[in-house]
Every structure is written in structure tokens, then in C-alpha cells.
Design a protein around this motif. Structure first.
Motif, PDB file in Angstrom:
ATOM      1  N   TRP A 329       0.811  -1.223   0.000  1.00 55.70           N
ATOM      2  CA  TRP A 329       0.000   0.000   0.000  1.00 55.70           C
ATOM      3  C   TRP A 329       0.846   1.276   0.000  1.00 55.70           C
ATOM      4  O   TRP A 329       0.800   2.064  -0.939  1.00 55.70           O
ATOM      5  N   ASP A 359      -2.558  -4.943  -1.540  1.00 58.09           N
ATOM      6  CA  ASP A 359      -3.580  -4.128  -0.876  1.00 58.09           C
ATOM      7  C   ASP A 359      -4.622  -3.664  -1.888  1.00 58.09           C
ATOM      8  O   ASP A 359      -4.812  -4.272  -2.953  1.00 58.09           O
ATOM      9  N   ASP A 360      -5.286  -2.591  -1.586  1.00 61.51           N
ATOM     10  CA  ASP A 360      -6.389  -2.040  -2.376  1.00 61.51           C
ATOM     11  C   ASP A 360      -5.979  -1.790  -3.840  1.00 61.51           C
ATOM     12  O   ASP A 360      -4.838  -1.415  -4.100  1.00 61.51           O
ATOM     13  N   TRP A 404      -5.916  -7.826   0.161  1.00 58.39           N
ATOM     14  CA  TRP A 404      -6.796  -6.873   0.863  1.00 58.39           C
ATOM     15  C   TRP A 404      -8.206  -6.999   0.309  1.00 58.39           C
ATOM     16  O   TRP A 404      -8.403  -7.215  -0.887  1.00 58.39           O
ATOM     17  N   ARG A 436     -15.848   8.418   2.015  1.00 59.74           N
ATOM     18  CA  ARG A 436     -14.840   7.842   1.117  1.00 59.74           C
ATOM     19  C   ARG A 436     -15.535   7.272  -0.124  1.00 59.74           C
ATOM     20  O   ARG A 436     -15.209   6.201  -0.591  1.00 59.74           O
ATOM     21  N   LYS A 469      -6.453  -9.234   4.491  1.00 63.47           N
ATOM     22  CA  LYS A 469      -6.599  -8.007   5.288  1.00 63.47           C
ATOM     23  C   LYS A 469      -8.026  -7.534   5.078  1.00 63.47           C
ATOM     24  O   LYS A 469      -8.393  -7.124   3.975  1.00 63.47           O
ATOM     25  N   ASP A 471     -10.782  -5.031   5.570  1.00 66.87           N
ATOM     26  CA  ASP A 471     -10.857  -3.599   5.885  1.00 66.87           C
ATOM     27  C   ASP A 471     -12.300  -3.141   6.028  1.00 66.87           C
ATOM     28  O   ASP A 471     -13.243  -3.808   5.572  1.00 66.87           O
ATOM     29  N   ASN A 473     -13.849   0.848   5.872  1.00 62.80           N
ATOM     30  CA  ASN A 473     -13.324   2.206   5.820  1.00 62.80           C
ATOM     31  C   ASN A 473     -14.311   3.346   5.988  1.00 62.80           C
ATOM     32  O   ASN A 473     -14.091   4.419   5.446  1.00 62.80           O
ATOM     33  N   CYS A 511      -8.870  -4.576  10.004  1.00 64.29           N
ATOM     34  CA  CYS A 511      -8.435  -3.216   9.703  1.00 64.29           C
ATOM     35  C   CYS A 511      -9.694  -2.376   9.553  1.00 64.29           C
ATOM     36  O   CYS A 511     -10.723  -2.873   9.107  1.00 64.29           O
ATOM     37  N   ALA A 513      -9.813   1.545   8.350  1.00 65.01           N
ATOM     38  CA  ALA A 513      -9.116   2.818   8.151  1.00 65.01           C
ATOM     39  C   ALA A 513      -8.040   2.945   9.233  1.00 65.01           C
ATOM     40  O   ALA A 513      -7.995   3.918   9.980  1.00 65.01           O
ATOM     41  N   GLY A 514      -7.202   1.929   9.330  1.00 65.89           N
ATOM     42  CA  GLY A 514      -6.249   1.841  10.434  1.00 65.89           C
ATOM     43  C   GLY A 514      -6.930   1.142  11.590  1.00 65.89           C
ATOM     44  O   GLY A 514      -7.529   0.082  11.435  1.00 65.89           O
ATOM     45  N   TRP A 530      -4.580  -4.181  12.167  1.00 65.50           N
ATOM     46  CA  TRP A 530      -3.752  -3.025  11.795  1.00 65.50           C
ATOM     47  C   TRP A 530      -4.057  -1.906  12.782  1.00 65.50           C
ATOM     48  O   TRP A 530      -5.201  -1.453  12.898  1.00 65.50           O
ATOM     49  N   ASP A 533      -3.485   3.777  10.605  1.00 69.43           N
ATOM     50  CA  ASP A 533      -2.924   4.161   9.312  1.00 69.43           C
ATOM     51  C   ASP A 533      -1.708   5.058   9.499  1.00 69.43           C
ATOM     52  O   ASP A 533      -0.983   5.333   8.546  1.00 69.43           O
TER      53      ASP A 533
HETATM   54  C1  GLA Z   1      -7.429   1.789   4.695  1.00 67.37           C
HETATM   55  C2  GLA Z   1      -6.373   0.942   5.377  1.00 67.37           C
HETATM   56  C3  GLA Z   1      -5.051   1.112   4.686  1.00 67.37           C
HETATM   57  C4  GLA Z   1      -5.199   0.732   3.224  1.00 67.37           C
HETATM   58  C5  GLA Z   1      -6.288   1.556   2.575  1.00 67.37           C
HETATM   59  C6  GLA Z   1      -6.598   1.084   1.176  1.00 67.37           C
HETATM   60  O1  GLA Z   1      -7.212   3.127   4.902  1.00 67.37           O
HETATM   61  O2  GLA Z   1      -6.281   1.278   6.731  1.00 67.37           O
HETATM   62  O3  GLA Z   1      -4.064   0.324   5.305  1.00 67.37           O
HETATM   63  O4  GLA Z   1      -5.492  -0.642   3.129  1.00 67.37           O
HETATM   64  O5  GLA Z   1      -7.498   1.474   3.319  1.00 67.37           O
HETATM   65  O6  GLA Z   1      -7.581   1.813   0.590  1.00 67.37           O
END
Ligand code: GLA
Length: 714
Positions: A329, A359-360, A404, A436, A469, A471, A473, A511, A513-514, A530, A533
Motif C-alpha cells: 500500500w 492491498d487495495d 486486501w 470515502r 486483510k 478492511d 473504511n 483493519c 481505516a487503520g 492493523w 494508518d
Molecule cells: C485503509 C487501510 C489502509 C489501506 C487503505 C486502502 O485506509 O487502513 O491500510 O489498506 O485502506 O484503501
């Protein structure tokens, strides 16, 4: 152990007693939670509370009694543990004991994660309380383990009347503590600054509440709080921990009453909550894990770490060595090709890294955060060999492959949303807010949960994916009715339990957003989360220190990222970044193809060090030595259970001219052993390390970190 002696129920752990007594009217009163007491009937002491009250004592008011699950309106007029409204509008309630059931093993919590036995001796009390006047039953469940000082509580509330009732609040635990001078510690923050430690004195007339109504458990307030006697420190003072195994809106509320008694309650946040109970219907609260420590915050934390590692985190990865990973990421963001990823993976393999995480940005038409969530099929333009082909190539390098995914979400610009616009969380009368650029899928609906389970399963079946992972968000807005957040949370558990059960060999990392959903509910399914962030090592001192109040370091995901840091611009050395990240599940998140030869050599050493330290990170006892919230130093230490090995981390945050540092006194070692420090080969007695302390050789620079590894001589 649970014993019944006359009208006394006595729950014991390793060194604590939790005692309740029933009075002559059948009220279940709280008697003691603290150091171990002898086993006997304490019921005749239960009128001590009315002494010295003057005229009010004539009322035999419940207002003066400590209770196990207080109701509102029948003489107790403090904040209640639950509230019901009947169809007629009546909302007064009073519970009396019907019976007690004691059984071996732990409690089951309907639809939600909770502590399991894990081969340890546990017993559960069910205290059945009834309000016969309105037809309400409340079963209070208490689980204790012989080897822990914890009491895990939840409540099941059943409508036994002929009419509908509305539950307006239902806490999981309520504890009335004796008159004292208390403080509340909670974990507060925001995105990129999660779990700051905040301590608040509790004074008469002031209500303190650590609560969150943002959908997930939240970056802002963690579902953990501690009540401490004023002045309690890391290793001294009485402390009561409250940790809720829950990932939705939560609340820990404290109130000092008119006489100085303290009522503390933890559970689902009553704000935004409501539940209609039809005749015969029951509602189960999440589990609240109470912990007693007579040796400060440190002992409380170690207790939570043990309980959560052994009796909450499920699956094979909970206690396995976790792979050292590289995540792309911060190295590439959305801007990658298969070729670029493979270059990073190859370079990472050369460093000794075990797992490559994509990741994303791998799916649909996802090149920024404005589209494609929900379309979990590979973008062949970016990844011509597909996820399966890429995974094969990564495996060919001798690495595991991870991915992810954010399966609870959908972008309006996606095939999923175009075919199911009605699947999102929204009210009927208003355009839902996008955060987002995304909406939340309505997991209160069975068919939507099925879709998500199938979508994630299809991704996992389609390639050799050994890590996910997971997530989430955004915060939850536009909830369609009171109590919706709980229904969503149950749907979330249904989905994650189905997926993690189906793929028991996959390592799942949480996870949001952190660290927006860093809670015991997620931990039950995903043994690492996680943390934030914000990957800046100096910010991470506080984030990791605060997180460790309740959560084991093996659950805290920590990565070495680039300098200057992407979230706050700070420059730190590779050493500072690595040293800070060791106390967690360690990995890298930067484009390692840009590292110099010197840096590559240093990274190799870091990975070797982490492999040595991993057993300690996974199973050791954590001692926090210097708090970054209180001064210019931050240090912690992890000691093996047999006290033969120890890892010390120390950081002097800002350099100061002409400054001398205090010696650092270690803890948890064996005074009679001699320890050898790995790098200097110097020998120290455990007694010296703990009672006199040692000088830490800080370099003269900002963010100077030092690590030391000690091994006891045979
Ligand atoms: C969130 C996660 C990050 C990353 C982004 C991807 O913010 O916390 O680690 O994976 O999404 O969009």
C-alpha cells in the motif's frame, strides 16, 4: 470456582473474589470485587449500607444498596443497567432472585463472540432474576476461570408478559464500587492517533462516559476502560478493567452517587439503541470482561493479554508464529502493475520476508477510492495473470500470497450497486451520505450476508491466498431505525464467523481505516489488527503503548514504512522504525526496491531479530516502563513466562543538550538469575536489572531507540 453459602454467591479466580448476596427481599446485591476473601455467608452484613443515613434509612431504599443489575424507578433512581417500556407506557422495574444455576465451562453468547474454555477450568453462574409484576426475566451470566482474575458477564433479558415491551438499554455489566477516590482511564483518539490514554478523576455529581455511536467500535473511543483508585500506577494500586467483546456502538459509563459510591456499567451504547421484545422474545447482550488487579494497570493488562490470547482469539493462527509480511500500500498505493509488484516481492524475498500482501486496487476498475468496492473480480488490465496467476508467481518466489478486501462496502460506481441499489444501509426518506465515496452493505439482512460470504469465499477459492486483510473504511450514518447498529453488528459476526470457519488456514488481519475497529469482537476471529494508518514510529509509541492497555502485542500489527513518513512527514531512522515495530506482528510497507545496500543489510538484521523475538511477542508478559504520555521517554519490556528471556525497548523521544537519563529499572525478571545481554555480552544479575536499573546508551539524536535482548545463564 463458584460456591453458594446460604445467601452468598462467591466467585473466585486466581487471587480475587467477586461476591454477591441476596437480601431478605430477594434483591441481588453486590458485596465485594477485589482481593480474595474467605468463603462464608456474608448476607447478614448486607445492611451495612443503610448505616448512618439519617431519615432516608427508614425508606430501606435500593438507592443506597450496591446491586448486580440495577433497575430504575423502584427506589433506586440512579442510572439503571437496563430500561424497559411496556405498551401501557410504564417503565418502572424491580428484579428479584428466582434461582441460581452453576455449571462447568463458559457461557455462550447468542450470535456474538465470547470467551471459550480453551482447556482451562471455568465455571458459569446464571442468576435468574424476575420482575413478576411486569413479566420480565433477566438472566445474569458470570464466567470465572480458576487461573485468571476476571469475571466475564452478560445478560439475557426475556419478555415473559403477554404484551410487547421495548428495551431501551441493556448493559452487559454493572458494578457498584464502595466509597472511594477513583479515576477512569479510557482510550481516546481519532484516525491516525488511535488509543491515547486519558485519565479523568471521578467526582460526585459528574458522570463520565466513554462511548461511541459511530457504527464500528471506533477510532475515537475504544470499548475498554479502567477504574483505578486515585494514584494507581503501572505496578501499584487497585484497578478494575472493563473490556467489551463487541464491535458496534458501545458505552462504559461511570457515576459517583450522592454518598460517594461509584456505579460503572459497560455494554451496548443506549444512545441509538432500542429493541422491541414480543411476548416470549429474549435479548442477549455482548460479553463484558471485568478484571481485578491489585498491582496497577500493568497486571490488569497482562491478565487481559493472557485471557484474550488463550480464550478469545480462535483458530490456528492465534498462537502460531506469524509470517513477516510486506504490504504494497504505502509503496505503490493504486499505481501498480504485475511487473512492479513482482519486483517488490522478489526484492522482499531477498530480504527474508515471508508473505507478500496486495492491498487495495486489484479489482473492478479500482484506480482510486471512488469506485468498484463490491466488484471482487480481478482487474486484468493491471494484473494480466489474474490473482491466481500472481499468487502462483509469488509462491514461485518462495513466498506466501495475501490480499486486501473490504467486503462490507460498496461504491455507487460498481456493478454490485447497479444491480442491488437497495442493499445499502439507508433510511427511506433521505439520500444516504457517502464517506470515502462508499456506502455500507446492509448486513442486518440475511441475503446480503450470504452475498458477502459467497463473494469472499469465491475470492479465496480462486487462488492460493493465505492471508486476508479485512478492511472497513467508513463510519455508519443513515441507520434506518433505533437499534439498527446492533443488528448490523450481528450480521458482521455472522459473516466473519462463516468465512473464518470455512478457511481455517487463512490468516485474517482486521483493519478499519487503520485502527477504527480494534476490539475484542474482531480479535475473536482475526488474531491481528492493523493498529493505525499512521505508521510513523514516533506516533506509534503512543498508539502501541495505549493499545497494550487491553490488547496483547501479538494482536497489534506494526509495519516499517518509508521516511519521511507519509502521514505526518517525520523523518526517522530505519533503526527507530524497526525497533518500535518489534512489539507487534511485524512487517514492511514500502517500496523495498529503492533501499540502498546498507539499508538492505539492516532490514535483514531486523528480520532476524524479529524471528528471535517472536516467541516473546506471542507469549511473553508485557511490562510498560516509561509512558510516552507522561514524558520524553517511552520504554517497554517483554519477558518470557519462565523469566529466562527478556526484550527491552527504550526510546528517548527528543534529544536534549546536557541531559542525563535516569537508569531504567526492568521488571518481571528473576532476581537470582544472571542475564547476558546479547550485543554487549555484559552480564547482569536480575536483582541489579530490577532494583538498581541500567543505563541506556541513547545516541545523541531525536527519536533515539535502543533494544536489548537478555538471556538467563543456565
Ligand atoms: C485503509 C487501510 C489502509 C489501506 C487503505 C486502502 O485506509 O487502513 O491500510 O489498506 O485502506 O484503501
Amino acid at each position: 470456582m463458584i460456591t453458594k453459602n446460604g445467601k452468598t454467591i462467591h466467585l473466585t479466580g486466581r487471587g480475587m473474589s467477586y461476591i454477591m448476596v441476596e437480601n431478605d427481599d430477594g434483591d441481588l446485591l453486590h458485596f465485594h470485587f477485589g482481593r480474595r476473601l474467605p468463603d462464608c455467608d456474608y448476607a447478614d452484613m448486607a445492611d451495612e449500607w443503610t448505616e448512618g443515613l439519617g431519615p432516608i434509612s427508614n425508606m430501606a431504599s435500593l438507592d443506597v444498596y450496591p446491586q448486580e443489575y440495577p433497575a430504575y424507578g423502584y427506589t433506586d433512581l440512579r442510572r439503571p443497567a437496563y430500561g424497559v417500556t411496556r405498551e401501557s407506557g410504564g417503565f418502572v422495574s424491580r428484579l428479584r432472585v428466582r434461582e441460581y444455576k452453576i455449571r462447568e465451562g463458559t457461557a455462550a453468547v447468542d450470535g456474538m463472540p465470547c470467551l471459550f474454555g480453551g482447556g482451562k477450568k471455568a465455571q458459569t453462574l446464571e442468576a435468574v432474576l424476575c420482575d413478576d409484576d411486569i413479566g420480565l426475566n433477566v438472566s445474569l451470566f458470570y464466567t470465572v476461570f480458576d487461573e485468571y482474575d476476571i469475571v466475564a458477564r452478560c445478560a439475557v433479558i426475556t419478555n415473559r408478559s403477554e404484551e410487547d415491551m421495548t428495551l431501551n438499554s441493556a448493559f452487559s455489566s454493572s458494578l457498584d464500587l464502595p466509597i472511594g477516590n477513583y479515576e477512569m482511564l479510557h482510550l481516546s483518539g481519532t484516525w491516525g492517533r488511535e488509543r491515547d490514554i486519558v485519565r479523568t478523576p471521578l467526582k460526585s455529581g459528574i458522570k463520565a462516559e466513554a462511548s461511541n455511536a459511530r457504527g464500528g467500535s471506533g477510532h475515537q473511543i475504544n470499548p475498554f476502560a479502567a477504574i483505578a483508585e486515585a494514584g494507581a500506577e503501572e505496578e501499584s494500586g487497585e484497578v478494575y478493567g472493563f473490556s467489551l467483546i463487541y464491535s458496534g456502538n458501545h458505552c462504559t459509563a461511570a457515576e459517583v452517587d450522592q454518598f460517594g459510591f461509584l456505579r460503572v456499567m459497560q455494554g451496548i451504547n443506549p444512545f441509538g439503541f432500542q429493541k422491541k421484545l414480543s411476548p416470549g422474545e429474549a435479548f442477549c447482550t455482548p460479553q463484558s470482561v471485568l478484571c481485578y488487579s491489585d498491582e496497577g494497570f500493568g497486571k490488569m493488562s497482562r491478565e487481559y493479554h493472557d485471557v484474550y490470547r488463550n480464550n478469545l482469539m480462535r483458530g490456528k493462527w492465534a498462537n502460531e508464529p506469524r509470517p513477516v509480511l510486506i504490504n504494497n500500500w504505502e509503496g505503490t498505493y493504486y499505481d501498480f502493475t504485475e511487473d512492479k509488484l513482482l519486483k517488490i516481492a522478489k526484492s522482499a524475498r531477498g530480504l527474508g520476508i515471508d508473505l507478500f500482501v496486495l492491498d487495495d486496487g486489484w479489482f473492478g476498475k479500482r484506480n482510486s477510492d471512488n469506485r468498484s468496492l463490491g466488484d471482487w473480480t480481478v482487474n486484468y488490465e493491471k494484473l494480466p495473470s489474474g490473482i491466481d496467476g500472481l499468487a502462483e508467481k509469488i509462491n514461485g518466489l518462495g513466498m506466501k500470497f495475501g490480499l486486501w478486501i473490504e467486503p462490507e462496502m460498496v461504491n455507487p460506481d460498481s456493478e454490485l450497486f447497479r444491480s442491488h441499489p437497495d442493499w445499502i444501509v439507508r433510511t427511506a426518506d433521505r439520500e444516504p451520505a457517502q464517506i470515502r465515496n462508499q456506502y455500507i452493505l446492509d448486513l442486518s439482512r440475511g441475503e446480503v450476508c450470504e452475498y458477502v460470504i459467497n463473494a469472499v469465499s469465491a475470492v479465496l477459492k480462486g487462488a492460493n491466498i493465505e492471508y486476508i486483510k479485512w478492511d472497513m473504511n467508513r463510519q455508519m450514518t443513515d441507520m434506518p431505525y433505533l437499534g439498527y447498529n446492533h443488528e448490523y453488528t450481528l450480521g458482521f459476526y455472522r459473516v466473519v464467523s462463516a468465512v473464518t470457519e470455512k478457511f481455517p488456514n487463512v490468516l485474517f488481519e482486521g483493519c478499519s481505516a487503520g485502527g477504527g475497529r480494534f476490539d475484542p469482537g474482531v480479535l475473536a476471529y482475526m488474531p491481528q489488527i492493523w493498529a493505525s494508518d499512521n505508521s510513523d514510529a514516533v506516533s506509534r509509541l503512543k498508539i502501541q503503548y495505549g493499545t497494550s492497555m487491553c490488547y496483547p502485542v501479538s494482536a497489534i500489527s506494526t509495519h516499517v514504512t518509508a521516511s519521511p513518513n507519509h502521514q505526518c512527514g517525520r523523518n526517522t531512522s530505519l533503526k527507530t522504525r524497526g525497533d518500535t515495530a518489534y512489539a507487534g506482528t511485524f512487517g514492511y510497507e514500502l517500496d523495498v526496491t529503492n533501499l540502498t545496500d546498507e539499508e538492505r543489510a539492516e532490514v535483514k538484521e531486523q528480520i532476524a531479530a524479529y524471528r528471535r523475538l517472536q516467541p516473546l511477542v506471542r507469549e511473553g508478559d508485557l511490562y510498560r516502563l516509561q509512558s510516552p504520555f507522561e514524558g520524553n521517554y517511552c520504554s517497554w519490556e517483554i519477558v518470557s513466562r519462565d523469566r529466562k528471556s527478556a526484550f527491552l525497548f527504550a526510546c528517548k523521544i527528543l534529544a536534549l543538550a546536557q541531559s542525563k537519563d535516569a537508569r531504567l529499572r526492568m521488571r518481571g525478571l528473576d532476581e537470582n538469575k544472571t542475564y547476558v545481554e546479547r550485543t554487549s555480552k555484559k552480564r547482569f544479575s536480575g536483582a541489579l536489572l530490577m532494583n538498581r536499573g541500567i543505563k541506556i546508551p541513547y545516541a545523541m539524536s531525536d527519536f533515539a531507540t535502543v533494544t536489548m535482548e537478555f538471556e538467563a545463564e543456565e
